[in-house]
Each structure stands twice: as structure tokens, then as C-alpha cells.
Motif scaffolding. Structure first.
Motif, PDB file in Angstrom:
ATOM      1  N   GLY A   1       0.832  -1.205   0.000  1.00  0.00           N
ATOM      2  CA  GLY A   1       0.000   0.000   0.000  1.00  0.00           C
ATOM      3  C   GLY A   1       0.857   1.241   0.000  1.00  0.00           C
ATOM      4  O   GLY A   1       2.091   1.170   0.138  1.00  0.00           O
ATOM      5  N   ALA A   2       0.175   2.369  -0.131  1.00  0.00           N
ATOM      6  CA  ALA A   2       0.878   3.660  -0.129  1.00  0.00           C
ATOM      7  C   ALA A   2       1.413   3.922   1.267  1.00  0.00           C
ATOM      8  O   ALA A   2       0.771   3.614   2.272  1.00  0.00           O
ATOM      9  CB  ALA A   2      -0.073   4.760  -0.542  1.00  0.00           C
ATOM     10  N   LEU A   3       2.613   4.478   1.303  1.00  0.00           N
ATOM     11  CA  LEU A   3       3.256   4.771   2.586  1.00  0.00           C
ATOM     12  C   LEU A   3       2.894   6.193   3.006  1.00  0.00           C
ATOM     13  O   LEU A   3       3.150   7.143   2.262  1.00  0.00           O
ATOM     14  CB  LEU A   3       4.772   4.639   2.415  1.00  0.00           C
ATOM     15  N   ASP A   4       2.286   6.325   4.181  1.00  0.00           N
ATOM     16  CA  ASP A   4       2.026   7.652   4.738  1.00  0.00           C
ATOM     17  C   ASP A   4       3.270   8.029   5.530  1.00  0.00           C
ATOM     18  O   ASP A   4       3.675   7.285   6.440  1.00  0.00           O
ATOM     19  CB  ASP A   4       0.793   7.565   5.651  1.00  0.00           C
ATOM     20  N   ARG A   5       3.871   9.138   5.222  1.00  0.00           N
ATOM     21  CA  ARG A   5       5.110   9.517   5.926  1.00  0.00           C
ATOM     22  C   ARG A   5       4.900   9.689   7.428  1.00  0.00           C
ATOM     23  O   ARG A   5       5.843   9.643   8.211  1.00  0.00           O
ATOM     24  CB  ARG A   5       5.702  10.784   5.316  1.00  0.00           C
ATOM     25  N   ASN A   6       3.629   9.875   7.834  1.00  0.00           N
ATOM     26  CA  ASN A   6       3.348   9.967   9.272  1.00  0.00           C
ATOM     27  C   ASN A   6       3.686   8.668  10.010  1.00  0.00           C
ATOM     28  O   ASN A   6       3.637   8.611  11.235  1.00  0.00           O
ATOM     29  CB  ASN A   6       1.883  10.339   9.510  1.00  0.00           C
ATOM     30  N   LEU A   7       4.029   7.626   9.258  1.00  0.00           N
ATOM     31  CA  LEU A   7       4.492   6.372   9.874  1.00  0.00           C
ATOM     32  C   LEU A   7       5.818   6.595  10.613  1.00  0.00           C
ATOM     33  O   LEU A   7       6.199   5.806  11.468  1.00  0.00           O
ATOM     34  CB  LEU A   7       4.690   5.319   8.779  1.00  0.00           C
ATOM     35  N   PHE A   8       6.518   7.668  10.264  1.00  0.00           N
ATOM     36  CA  PHE A   8       7.799   7.969  10.917  1.00  0.00           C
ATOM     37  C   PHE A   8       7.688   9.208  11.797  1.00  0.00           C
ATOM     38  O   PHE A   8       8.599  10.029  11.871  1.00  0.00           O
ATOM     39  CB  PHE A   8       8.903   8.127   9.863  1.00  0.00           C
ATOM     40  N   GLY A   9       6.534   9.333  12.474  1.00  0.00           N
ATOM     41  CA  GLY A   9       6.358  10.431  13.421  1.00  0.00           C
ATOM     42  C   GLY A   9       7.121  10.163  14.707  1.00  0.00           C
ATOM     43  O   GLY A   9       7.777   9.133  14.882  1.00  0.00           O
ATOM     44  N   SER A  10       7.030  11.126  15.616  1.00  0.00           N
ATOM     45  CA  SER A  10       7.676  10.944  16.919  1.00  0.00           C
ATOM     46  C   SER A  10       6.817  11.576  18.019  1.00  0.00           C
ATOM     47  O   SER A  10       5.632  11.892  17.778  1.00  0.00           O
ATOM     48  CB  SER A  10       9.094  11.515  16.883  1.00  0.00           C
ATOM     49  N   PHE A  11       7.412  11.775  19.180  1.00  0.00           N
ATOM     50  CA  PHE A  11       6.616  12.099  20.370  1.00  0.00           C
ATOM     51  C   PHE A  11       7.456  12.960  21.299  1.00  0.00           C
ATOM     52  O   PHE A  11       8.642  12.656  21.542  1.00  0.00           O
ATOM     53  CB  PHE A  11       6.238  10.758  21.023  1.00  0.00           C
ATOM     54  N   LEU A  12       6.863  14.040  21.777  1.00  0.00           N
ATOM     55  CA  LEU A  12       7.506  14.894  22.792  1.00  0.00           C
ATOM     56  C   LEU A  12       6.521  15.060  23.934  1.00  0.00           C
ATOM     57  O   LEU A  12       5.554  15.822  23.801  1.00  0.00           O
ATOM     58  CB  LEU A  12       7.825  16.274  22.195  1.00  0.00           C
TER      59      LEU A  12
ATOM     60  N   ALA B   1      12.601   5.554   2.966  1.00  0.00           N
ATOM     61  CA  ALA B   1      11.312   4.889   2.716  1.00  0.00           C
ATOM     62  C   ALA B   1      10.391   5.893   2.030  1.00  0.00           C
ATOM     63  O   ALA B   1      10.051   6.924   2.606  1.00  0.00           O
ATOM     64  CB  ALA B   1      10.693   4.411   4.023  1.00  0.00           C
ATOM     65  N   ARG B   2      10.017   5.583   0.829  1.00  0.00           N
ATOM     66  CA  ARG B   2       9.275   6.552   0.009  1.00  0.00           C
ATOM     67  C   ARG B   2       8.242   5.841  -0.844  1.00  0.00           C
ATOM     68  O   ARG B   2       8.459   4.713  -1.284  1.00  0.00           O
ATOM     69  CB  ARG B   2      10.238   7.229  -0.975  1.00  0.00           C
ATOM     70  N   GLY B   3       7.129   6.529  -1.105  1.00  0.00           N
ATOM     71  CA  GLY B   3       6.170   6.048  -2.104  1.00  0.00           C
ATOM     72  C   GLY B   3       5.256   4.969  -1.572  1.00  0.00           C
ATOM     73  O   GLY B   3       4.388   5.237  -0.746  1.00  0.00           O
TER      74      GLY B   3
END
Ligand code: AHR
Length: 541
Positions: A54-65, A423-425
Motif C-alpha cells: 500500500g501507499a506509505l504515509d510519511r506519518n508512519l515515521f512520526g515521533s513524540f515529545l 522509505a518513500r512512495g
């Protein structure tokens, strides 16, 4: 005190886990020299650009503060530091985060949010109260609040993922914060923001409806039915303010919870129609309970994340069927990481001080391999996991650590940065045929864990975990439709000592090294990855 409560609770669930855990297997003797491969060690990876997950949502590489320990104060915000700009933002930390291009960052908690009154953190700084944060027994000066966070996100080039207090907070207060953030003018809360000096609304899109509300340690913990109804009411009130929001309900905070999956089912029975995503959390560690302190098992632990994702999706889809809903939920894996050393005692108790050193876990090489594996598991589920947050980003269980004079990058920084960069696309449905090894309680585990992505411009990236702690592993990539072009990048994180760490004194003990570029002929590439390694290779189209 909540942290003590949690400690006792964790001990209880650990005992349950220990029953299923096994004795240490091969141990560290495996760290001997790499041995040569035999023909039976042959492995193959099949790639076909027509077969996608499936399409990769870049939000898969979010983080947390989280507003906890030194994540905010002394981490990203330190007006007294010579390294800070006029807003008090640490510029060295900001530069790293900008360079990483982290797409979304969750804030302000975490356990902290369940006792947080957002009104304490807005308006003139001199008037903001200093309060006791009961989640971490710390003092919260409130000098950094919602507007400072929005300003910081803009400067860092990231989006906020806002956490709401559904512990002591009410649905009405949650909707008021949405109004404060997202309405332009003409209402009580939008006008308050303007009075505070911020004329433009922030249009925050993603919101978490509370945090870990299934946990007895959580301030305001309730039953699944009560939480589900509160989440539903909050969602309705928030959408009345701004119908465009994307809302995430609190799922189980981990598979060891006694209410695991049953919590998710009941919550969704109450609020499925009102939310878009469901959260899940996971922290892993090389502990006697979880892995028997056995590194060969530890590097396989990401497979239990695959299982957690699949089980949670099964519940989402079961409730969907039950409700005959057209909507399919996505998952927000909004806390994931290694965390097991700084988990008890003074590491989680701020002793009523400001910006205490809490959860300052130091990561070694094997933790970085595990983080790489966890990223592979997330990527494999990119069709349904749309947001994920490495927890956390600065100082608190974090890839970036600061002191007064600068920062250093922990081992786990590198796999995370590769995900962000390469990781793209879309995620490819890669088939890996790898020799396996026996892991107690897990059965046969493949030595090689490989995922791939393909960008719009045809660049292909493979992310490769070699779980073999003793031997280098070779494999052949069979390109089914078309062979790729030249190798654009080829990096590996490895080393002789799985326990090696970076620190202020030795910041470059574990850093990426160049991996020998694979050669391609006849539609096949030959790749060799060292023992105990995580690698990325990117090819041009
Ligand atoms: O990230 C640290 C803590 O872990 C968070 O506050 C909580 O949500 C989780 O238990």
C-alpha cells in the motif's frame, strides 16, 4: 502516586509474561567472529513492483515529545541556553529534527496529558501557574504550552499530533482546545487565542482522544465502556467545532494488558462511528521476563509487533462488520520503542523538581537493531498503520540527548533516520526466503527480515535486519519485473559489541558504515550483510 502504581502493575504483568518466557538460549558467546556461509544458508528476496502492500504515509515515521523530564525543558526549549534562539528553542536540536524531516510529533503526552489543564499553558508567561504533575511527580512551570508548541512545530517543519486530556478533562474542555487552535475568530476560545497574540488559527488536523485510558496507572482511568462513551461525546463536540478533524481513540496500551483486545472491542462498540483511527502502544526490552535476556530472541521481538498490529486490526474489522459500517479504521501506533532500563524508581519519579532527568535510557547496538526491526514491522502494515510515533524524540527514551553544551545521537537514531530518508512512495510486498533459527516461545524465526519501498520516481529501498548474531548473511534479490539502476546509497549499522553505546564522551562508537554496494546482473542483485546488522540499500530506477 501514579508512577508507583504503574510500577506495581508492571511487575504483576511481568510475572505473567515470565511464565511464558524461556531460559536464556545461546547467549553472548554468539558474538564470536563471523563464520563463513554454507550453501544451505542461501537466501532469496523476491521483488515485483506490481505487488504492493500500500501507499506509505510519511506519518508512519512520526515521533513524540511528552511534557515530561527534559524532553521540553532543556530538550527543545531552553531560554537560558546560549544554544537557543529568541523564542528559547534549542537551535542544535531544531537543526537535527529539521534535517530528519519528522512529519508529525505527538504532544503533550503521554501520561502527563491525563492531568493537564491546557489553560495553564496559554496567556502571559508570568501569569502561568507552576503545578504539580501527578503522573511523573514533577513540577510543571507551564512556560511552554500550546502556542509555543505550535510555533516550534512550524519552525521544525513538522505537524502537531495533539493529545487531549480525557482523564481529568471533560469533552467540553477538549472541544474548547479545538476551538482555541482551529477557529479563526468570533467565538470565546478563538478570541482568547487572538488576545494571547496569535491571530491565525493553527488548523491542527490529528487529535488523540486521551492516553492509555486502559491503564490503572492512568489519571482518570475508567472502564472501556465509560471511556468509549466519553470518547464518543468528545468526538461529537470537537467535530461540531471543526468537522475536518481526524480523531484517534485509545486502544490497548500493550499486549500484556489483561484487557488486551477486549478493551479495544468495547471502546469501538461505543465510538466506532465517531473516530478515524485507533491507537496502540508498545515498548520492548531485553529483560529476563520478555526475552530471557537472550539477544537472539530480542532481535526477533519485532515479530510480536506484527502480531499485535494484526490482532488489533482484526478487532477493528470485527466491530466494523458488527456495525455494518462502510468506514475502515486505520491504526495510530503512537508510542513504540525500546524501553526497559529507566522504568522504575528515580527514573520515573521527578521528586517534585522541574525538568528532572527521567526515562533517560541509553541505547546500545542491539536496541538499534530492534528499532530497525520494529520499523520493518510498521512498514509491512503501511496499508493500515497511518501514523506511528517513535517514543520519544529528545532526552526521554529518545534518539537525541542534550546537555548544556550540545547533543549526541543515540544508536537508535540511525535506523529511524533511514526510514525517514529512504522509505518513500509505496511499500512493496517483498517475499523473503531465508534460513531460520529456533527461538523459544516463537518457533522458527527467519534470520533475514526485509522490507522494501518504491518511490514515485522508481527508486527502490530495501531495509534489512540480519538477526544472525554470529554470521554474515548473503542473499540474492530477484527483480521480477525489471532490474534496478545503480546503487544510490548503501549503509549498515553493525559492530562487534551488541552492548556498545554512544555518549557525550564517545558519541561515535555506533554509527553507520558504508555497506559494500551490491552488484546486479541478469535481473539479480547479490547482497551481503554482516552479522548483527541493520542495513539500507537504495537503487535508482
Ligand atoms: O512514553 C512514556 C510513557 O509511556 C507515556 O507517558 C505513556 O503513555 C506510556 O506508558
Amino acid at each position: 502516586m501514579v508512577s508507583l502504581f504503574r510500577r506495581r502493575f508492571l511487575k504483576q504483568v511481568s510475572t505473567v509474561a515470565m511464565a511464558g518466557a524461556t531460559q536464556a538460549l545461546l547467549g553472548r558467546s554468539l558474538l564470536a567472529q563471523s563464520q563463513p556461509m554454507s550453501p544451505s544458508d542461501a537466501a532469496r528476496v523476491y521483488v515485483d513492483s506490481r505487488r504492493m502492500i500500500g501507499a506509505l504515509d510519511r506519518n508512519l515515521f512520526g515521533s513524540f515529545l511528552e511534557n515530561l523530564g527534559r524532553a521540553i525543558y532543556e530538550g527543545i526549549y531552553d531560554p537560558a541556553s546560549r544554544l537557543s534562539d529568541g523564542n528559547g528553542f534549542r537551535t542544535d536540536v531544531m537543526d537535527q529534527i529539521r534535517k530528519l524531516r519528522v512529519p508529525i510529533i505527538r504532544y503533550p503526552g503521554g501520561n502527563f496529558v491525563s492531568g493537564y489543564n491546557w489553560l495553564d499553558g496559554v496567556g502571559p508567561k508570568a501569569d502561568r501557574p507552576k503545578v504539580l504533575d501527578k503522573a511523573w511527580n514533577s513540577l510543571q512551570s507551564n512556560q511552554f504550552g500550546t502556542n509555543e508548541y505550535m510555533g516550534w512545530c512550524k519552525a521544525a517543519g513538522t505537524e502537531p499530533l495533539m493529545g487531549l486530556n480525557l482523564g481529568t478533562g471533560t469533552p467540553e474542555q477538549a472541544a474548547a482546545l479545538v476551538e482555541y487552535c482551529n477557529l479563526e475568530k468570533g467565538t470565546e476560545w478563538s478570541e482568547l487565542r487572538r488576545k494571547h497574540g496569535y491571530a491565525e488559527p493553527y488548523n491542527v488536523k490529528h487529535w488523540c482522544l486521551g492516553n492509555e485510558m486502559d491503564g490503572p496507572w492512568q489519571i482518570g482511568h475508567v472502564t472501556a465502556t465509560e471511556y468509549g462513551l466519553k470518547a464518543q461525546d468528545s468526538a461529537r463536540q470537537m467535530r461540531a467545532v471543526d468537522p475536518s478533524l481526524q480523531l484517534i481513540a485509545c486502544g490497548s496500551s500493550g499486549p500484556l494488558m489483561p484487557t488486551y483486545l477486549e478493551w479495544d472491542r468495547e471502546v469501538l462498540e461505543q465510538c466506532y462511528d465517531y473516530v478515524d483511527g485507533l491507537s496502540l502502544h508498545r515498548y520492548v526490552g531485553n529483560t529476563p521476563e520478555e526475552t530471557g535476556s537472550d539477544s537472539t530472541k530480542y532481535v526477533a521481538i519485532n515479530l510480536t509487533m506484527d502480531q499485535q498490529i494484526e490482532e488489533t486490526l482484526a478487532v477493528c474489522d470485527m466491530v466494523r462488520g458488527h456495525k455494518r459500517s462502510k468506514k475502515q479504521l486505520w491504526l495510530s501506533f503512537d508510542e513504540w520503542n525500546v524501553w526497559y532500563r529507566q522504568r522504575t524508581g528515580d527514573a520515573v519519579d521527578g521528586h517534585r523538581t522541574e525538568a528532572p532527568h527521567l526515562l533517560e535510557e541509553i541505547y546500545n547496538l542491539e536496541d538499534a537493531l530492534v528499532v530497525g526491526g520494529l520499523m520493518n514491522s510498521l512498514l509491512r502494515h503501511a496499508d493500515r498503520v497511518k501514523i506511528a510515533c517513535l517514543a520519544q524524540l529528545v532526552n526521554v527514551i529518545a534518539p537525541i540527548m542534550t546537555n548544556r553544551d550540545g547533543l549526541f545521537l543515540q544508536t537508535i537514531f540511525y535506523p529511524y533516520s533511514w526510514g525517514l530518508e529512504y522509505a518513500r512512495g509505496s511499500v512493496l510486498r517483498v517475499l523473503t526466503d531465508s534460513p531460520t533459527y529456533e527461538v523459544a516461545g516463537m518457533g522458527q524465526v527467519p534470520y533475514l527480515d526485509v522490507v522494501g519501498t518504491m518511490a514515485e520516481d522508481g527508486k527502490v529501498s530495501l531495509f534489512i535486519l540480519n538477526r544472525d548474531l554470529a554470521k554474515a548473511r548473503s542473499f540474492e534479490v530477484n527483480w521480477h519485473d525489471k532490474a534496478p539502476g545503480q546503487v544510490l546509497a548503501s549503509w549498515v549499522l553493525t559492530g562487534d559489541d551488541l552492548k556498545a553505546v554512544n555518549g557525550f564522551d564517545a558519541p561515535r562508537k555506533v554509527v553507520p558504515q558504508a555497506l559494500e554496494k551490491p552488484t546486479t546482473s541478469g535481473g539479480r542483485s547479490k547482497v551481503e550483510v554482516p552479522a548483527r546488522s541493520y542495513s539500507v540499500i537504495q537503487w535508482a530506477s
